[in-house]
Design a protein around this motif. Structure first.
Motif, PDB file in Angstrom:
ATOM      1  N   THR A 244     -49.422 -37.153 -11.469  1.00  0.00           N
ATOM      2  CA  THR A 244     -49.341 -36.339 -12.539  1.00  0.00           C
ATOM      3  C   THR A 244     -48.703 -34.746 -11.962  1.00  0.00           C
ATOM      4  OG1 THR A 244     -51.310 -37.219 -13.534  1.00  0.00           O
ATOM      5  CG2 THR A 244     -50.679 -34.804 -14.303  1.00  0.00           C
ATOM      6  N   PHE A 245     -49.103 -34.306 -10.894  1.00  0.00           N
ATOM      7  CA  PHE A 245     -48.734 -33.327 -10.446  1.00  0.00           C
ATOM      8  C   PHE A 245     -46.937 -33.377 -10.275  1.00  0.00           C
ATOM      9  CE2 PHE A 245     -47.152 -30.672  -6.642  1.00  0.00           C
ATOM     10  CZ  PHE A 245     -47.373 -29.546  -7.223  1.00  0.00           C
ATOM     11  N   LEU A 246     -46.850 -34.614  -9.518  1.00  0.00           N
ATOM     12  CA  LEU A 246     -45.011 -34.710  -9.152  1.00  0.00           C
ATOM     13  C   LEU A 246     -44.371 -34.898 -10.569  1.00  0.00           C
ATOM     14  CD1 LEU A 246     -45.263 -37.014  -5.898  1.00  0.00           C
ATOM     15  CD2 LEU A 246     -44.489 -34.585  -6.131  1.00  0.00           C
ATOM     16  N   PHE A 247     -45.154 -35.424 -11.263  1.00  0.00           N
ATOM     17  CA  PHE A 247     -44.251 -35.570 -12.688  1.00  0.00           C
ATOM     18  C   PHE A 247     -44.205 -34.407 -13.550  1.00  0.00           C
ATOM     19  CE2 PHE A 247     -44.088 -37.157 -17.238  1.00  0.00           C
ATOM     20  CZ  PHE A 247     -43.285 -38.200 -17.294  1.00  0.00           C
ATOM     21  N   LEU A 248     -45.137 -33.559 -13.387  1.00  0.00           N
ATOM     22  CA  LEU A 248     -44.852 -32.265 -13.967  1.00  0.00           C
ATOM     23  C   LEU A 248     -43.754 -31.371 -13.262  1.00  0.00           C
ATOM     24  CD1 LEU A 248     -48.763 -31.414 -14.777  1.00  0.00           C
ATOM     25  CD2 LEU A 248     -46.656 -32.245 -16.462  1.00  0.00           C
ATOM     26  N   VAL A 249     -43.952 -31.272 -11.863  1.00  0.00           N
ATOM     27  CA  VAL A 249     -42.994 -30.864 -11.174  1.00  0.00           C
ATOM     28  C   VAL A 249     -41.536 -31.195 -11.524  1.00  0.00           C
ATOM     29  CG1 VAL A 249     -42.039 -30.315  -8.757  1.00  0.00           C
ATOM     30  CG2 VAL A 249     -44.623 -30.118  -9.389  1.00  0.00           C
ATOM     31  N   MET A 250     -41.351 -32.729 -11.347  1.00  0.00           N
ATOM     32  CA  MET A 250     -39.899 -33.031 -11.475  1.00  0.00           C
ATOM     33  C   MET A 250     -39.531 -32.809 -12.978  1.00  0.00           C
ATOM     34  SD  MET A 250     -39.388 -34.251  -8.849  1.00  0.00           S
ATOM     35  CE  MET A 250     -40.280 -34.300  -7.300  1.00  0.00           C
TER      36      MET A 250
ATOM     37  N   PHE B  67     -31.570 -37.077 -13.624  1.00  0.00           N
ATOM     38  CA  PHE B  67     -32.493 -36.466 -12.485  1.00  0.00           C
ATOM     39  C   PHE B  67     -33.798 -37.119 -12.601  1.00  0.00           C
ATOM     40  CE2 PHE B  67     -35.977 -33.632 -11.386  1.00  0.00           C
ATOM     41  CZ  PHE B  67     -35.490 -33.449 -10.020  1.00  0.00           C
ATOM     42  N   ARG B  68     -34.638 -37.104 -13.713  1.00  0.00           N
ATOM     43  CA  ARG B  68     -35.774 -37.561 -13.993  1.00  0.00           C
ATOM     44  C   ARG B  68     -35.634 -39.043 -13.481  1.00  0.00           C
ATOM     45  NH1 ARG B  68     -35.601 -34.420 -18.989  1.00  0.00           N
ATOM     46  NH2 ARG B  68     -36.965 -32.500 -18.817  1.00  0.00           N
ATOM     47  N   PHE B  69     -35.015 -40.010 -13.908  1.00  0.00           N
ATOM     48  CA  PHE B  69     -35.067 -41.261 -13.522  1.00  0.00           C
ATOM     49  C   PHE B  69     -34.896 -41.354 -12.009  1.00  0.00           C
ATOM     50  CE2 PHE B  69     -32.960 -45.389 -12.935  1.00  0.00           C
ATOM     51  CZ  PHE B  69     -33.966 -46.151 -13.351  1.00  0.00           C
ATOM     52  N   PHE B  70     -34.091 -41.054 -11.380  1.00  0.00           N
ATOM     53  CA  PHE B  70     -33.954 -40.756  -9.794  1.00  0.00           C
ATOM     54  C   PHE B  70     -35.348 -40.368  -9.274  1.00  0.00           C
ATOM     55  CE2 PHE B  70     -33.423 -38.487  -6.031  1.00  0.00           C
ATOM     56  CZ  PHE B  70     -32.996 -39.359  -5.141  1.00  0.00           C
ATOM     57  N   SER B  71     -35.974 -39.183  -9.682  1.00  0.00           N
ATOM     58  CA  SER B  71     -36.874 -38.535  -9.034  1.00  0.00           C
ATOM     59  C   SER B  71     -38.029 -39.353  -9.286  1.00  0.00           C
ATOM     60  CB  SER B  71     -37.341 -37.319  -9.441  1.00  0.00           C
ATOM     61  OG  SER B  71     -37.445 -37.169 -10.868  1.00  0.00           O
ATOM     62  N   TYR B  72     -38.619 -39.976 -10.656  1.00  0.00           N
ATOM     63  CA  TYR B  72     -39.693 -40.845 -10.802  1.00  0.00           C
ATOM     64  C   TYR B  72     -39.581 -42.205  -9.817  1.00  0.00           C
ATOM     65  CZ  TYR B  72     -40.044 -38.588 -15.446  1.00  0.00           C
ATOM     66  OH  TYR B  72     -40.104 -37.455 -16.438  1.00  0.00           O
TER      67      TYR B  72
ATOM     68  N   THR C 142     -38.138 -42.261  -7.039  1.00  0.00           N
ATOM     69  CA  THR C 142     -38.048 -42.151  -5.516  1.00  0.00           C
ATOM     70  C   THR C 142     -39.431 -41.613  -5.241  1.00  0.00           C
ATOM     71  OG1 THR C 142     -35.697 -41.610  -5.743  1.00  0.00           O
ATOM     72  CG2 THR C 142     -36.779 -40.952  -3.726  1.00  0.00           C
ATOM     73  N   TRP C 143     -40.039 -40.524  -6.004  1.00  0.00           N
ATOM     74  CA  TRP C 143     -40.960 -39.768  -5.560  1.00  0.00           C
ATOM     75  C   TRP C 143     -42.414 -40.022  -6.382  1.00  0.00           C
ATOM     76  CZ3 TRP C 143     -36.510 -36.296  -6.103  1.00  0.00           C
ATOM     77  CH2 TRP C 143     -35.880 -36.398  -4.682  1.00  0.00           C
ATOM     78  N   VAL C 144     -42.134 -39.948  -7.655  1.00  0.00           N
ATOM     79  CA  VAL C 144     -43.552 -40.057  -8.614  1.00  0.00           C
ATOM     80  C   VAL C 144     -44.156 -41.557  -8.347  1.00  0.00           C
ATOM     81  CG1 VAL C 144     -44.278 -39.625 -10.800  1.00  0.00           C
ATOM     82  CG2 VAL C 144     -42.435 -38.300  -9.892  1.00  0.00           C
ATOM     83  N   PHE C 145     -43.307 -42.357  -8.676  1.00  0.00           N
ATOM     84  CA  PHE C 145     -44.009 -43.830  -8.751  1.00  0.00           C
ATOM     85  C   PHE C 145     -43.141 -44.733  -7.857  1.00  0.00           C
ATOM     86  CE2 PHE C 145     -44.056 -42.001 -13.088  1.00  0.00           C
ATOM     87  CZ  PHE C 145     -45.531 -42.025 -13.231  1.00  0.00           C
ATOM     88  N   PRO C 146     -43.500 -44.290  -6.431  1.00  0.00           N
ATOM     89  CA  PRO C 146     -42.796 -45.221  -5.464  1.00  0.00           C
ATOM     90  C   PRO C 146     -43.050 -46.676  -5.574  1.00  0.00           C
ATOM     91  CG  PRO C 146     -44.683 -44.004  -4.510  1.00  0.00           C
ATOM     92  CD  PRO C 146     -44.583 -43.579  -5.744  1.00  0.00           C
ATOM     93  N   PRO C 147     -42.012 -47.465  -4.808  1.00  0.00           N
ATOM     94  CA  PRO C 147     -42.280 -48.880  -4.730  1.00  0.00           C
ATOM     95  C   PRO C 147     -43.266 -49.139  -3.798  1.00  0.00           C
ATOM     96  CG  PRO C 147     -40.226 -48.388  -3.769  1.00  0.00           C
ATOM     97  CD  PRO C 147     -40.779 -47.180  -4.449  1.00  0.00           C
ATOM     98  N   GLU C 148     -43.855 -50.450  -4.046  1.00  0.00           N
ATOM     99  CA  GLU C 148     -44.979 -50.942  -3.011  1.00  0.00           C
ATOM    100  C   GLU C 148     -44.207 -50.969  -1.828  1.00  0.00           C
ATOM    101  OE1 GLU C 148     -47.992 -51.764  -3.287  1.00  0.00           O
ATOM    102  OE2 GLU C 148     -48.492 -51.714  -5.433  1.00  0.00           O
ATOM    103  N   PRO C 149     -44.718 -50.700  -0.631  1.00  0.00           N
ATOM    104  CA  PRO C 149     -44.244 -50.820   0.835  1.00  0.00           C
ATOM    105  C   PRO C 149     -44.176 -52.368   1.119  1.00  0.00           C
ATOM    106  CG  PRO C 149     -46.178 -49.369   0.676  1.00  0.00           C
ATOM    107  CD  PRO C 149     -46.310 -49.813  -0.641  1.00  0.00           C
ATOM    108  N   GLU C 150     -42.828 -52.625   1.399  1.00  0.00           N
ATOM    109  CA  GLU C 150     -42.499 -53.950   1.797  1.00  0.00           C
ATOM    110  C   GLU C 150     -43.294 -54.461   2.917  1.00  0.00           C
ATOM    111  OE1 GLU C 150     -38.197 -54.788   2.030  1.00  0.00           O
ATOM    112  OE2 GLU C 150     -37.776 -53.094   0.641  1.00  0.00           O
ATOM    113  N   THR C 151     -43.700 -55.720   2.881  1.00  0.00           N
ATOM    114  CA  THR C 151     -44.400 -56.561   3.721  1.00  0.00           C
ATOM    115  C   THR C 151     -43.610 -57.108   4.830  1.00  0.00           C
ATOM    116  OG1 THR C 151     -46.363 -57.056   2.346  1.00  0.00           O
ATOM    117  CG2 THR C 151     -46.089 -58.171   4.422  1.00  0.00           C
ATOM    118  N   VAL C 152     -43.798 -56.713   6.108  1.00  0.00           N
ATOM    119  CA  VAL C 152     -42.838 -57.248   6.988  1.00  0.00           C
ATOM    120  C   VAL C 152     -43.552 -58.315   7.851  1.00  0.00           C
ATOM    121  CG1 VAL C 152     -41.787 -55.172   7.926  1.00  0.00           C
ATOM    122  CG2 VAL C 152     -43.940 -55.794   8.825  1.00  0.00           C
ATOM    123  N   PRO C 153     -42.799 -59.535   8.439  1.00  0.00           N
ATOM    124  CA  PRO C 153     -43.232 -60.598   8.948  1.00  0.00           C
ATOM    125  C   PRO C 153     -44.605 -60.291  10.017  1.00  0.00           C
ATOM    126  CG  PRO C 153     -40.807 -60.745   9.077  1.00  0.00           C
ATOM    127  CD  PRO C 153     -41.275 -59.364   8.725  1.00  0.00           C
TER     128      PRO C 153
END
Length: 174
Positions: free
Chosen positions: A82-88, A130-135, A137-148
């Motif tokens: 919520t905080f990052l969404f409002l900032v962006m 700007f919003r699409f890129f920031s959401y 990248t920062w607001v709703f980041p992807p799940e971290p990738e699992t490595v072998p």
């Protein structure tokens, strides 16, 4: 042309997110246009009406983007998101209002058509990019990738995604 999709496996996901983002944005845009123009028609000053209409659209966009557009992404905490969404969105609104202010105060265009074109077409378009890129990248980041080995990328050994070690070197380069 056949080799395009295998070389770009994330493109369908990006296209789906962009489509959902556009749909949520279209609903929020209608809310923003309606509120802004109703306020203007009732004597509210141009910049005040623009800001209030945009704030209403931000509320609609948060719900749609958090639960639908980026609903499959990592949940990093409601407060943080919520905080990052409002900032962006604050930055996006500054882009939007900046376009309108330029048209109003620099170019001297103060009619309803000029107000809508500068604030609600040009400003919303640039702010949306700007919003699409920031959401994503920062607001709703992807799940971290699992490595072998079952570990997630950027684990405790100091390695970051892409092979960077955090000390300025890159393991993939040697």
């Amino acid at each position: 042309m056949r080799d395009f999709r295998p070389r770009h496996p994330r493109l369908p996901e990006l296209a789906a997110e962009l489509g959902k983002f556009g749909s949520v944005g279209a609903v929020a845009y209608v809310v923003q246009l309606t509120v802004t123009n109703l306020l203007w028609a009732n004597g509210v000053q141009a910049m005040t009406g623009q800001v209030l209409g945009t704030l209403c659209a931000i509320a609609v966009a948060f719900v749609g983007n958090r639960f639908w557009t980026f609903g499959n992404r990592a949940r990093t905490g409601y407060g943080r998101e919520t905080f990052l969404f409002l900032v962006m969105n604050g930055v996006g609104m500054l882009i939007q209002v900046g376009c309108q202010a330029f048209s109003l105060y620099v170019l001297g265009l103060d009619g309803p058509l000029a107000q809508n074109l500068s604030g609600n077409v040009v400003g919303v378009g640039l702010g949306s990019l700007f919003r699409f890129f920031s959401y994503r990248t920062w607001v709703f980041p992807p799940e971290p990738e699992t490595v072998p080995g079952g570990r997630r990328g950027s684990g405790g050994d100091g390695e970051q995604p892409g092979g960077a070690t955090g000390d300025g070197t890159n393991r993939a380069q040697g």
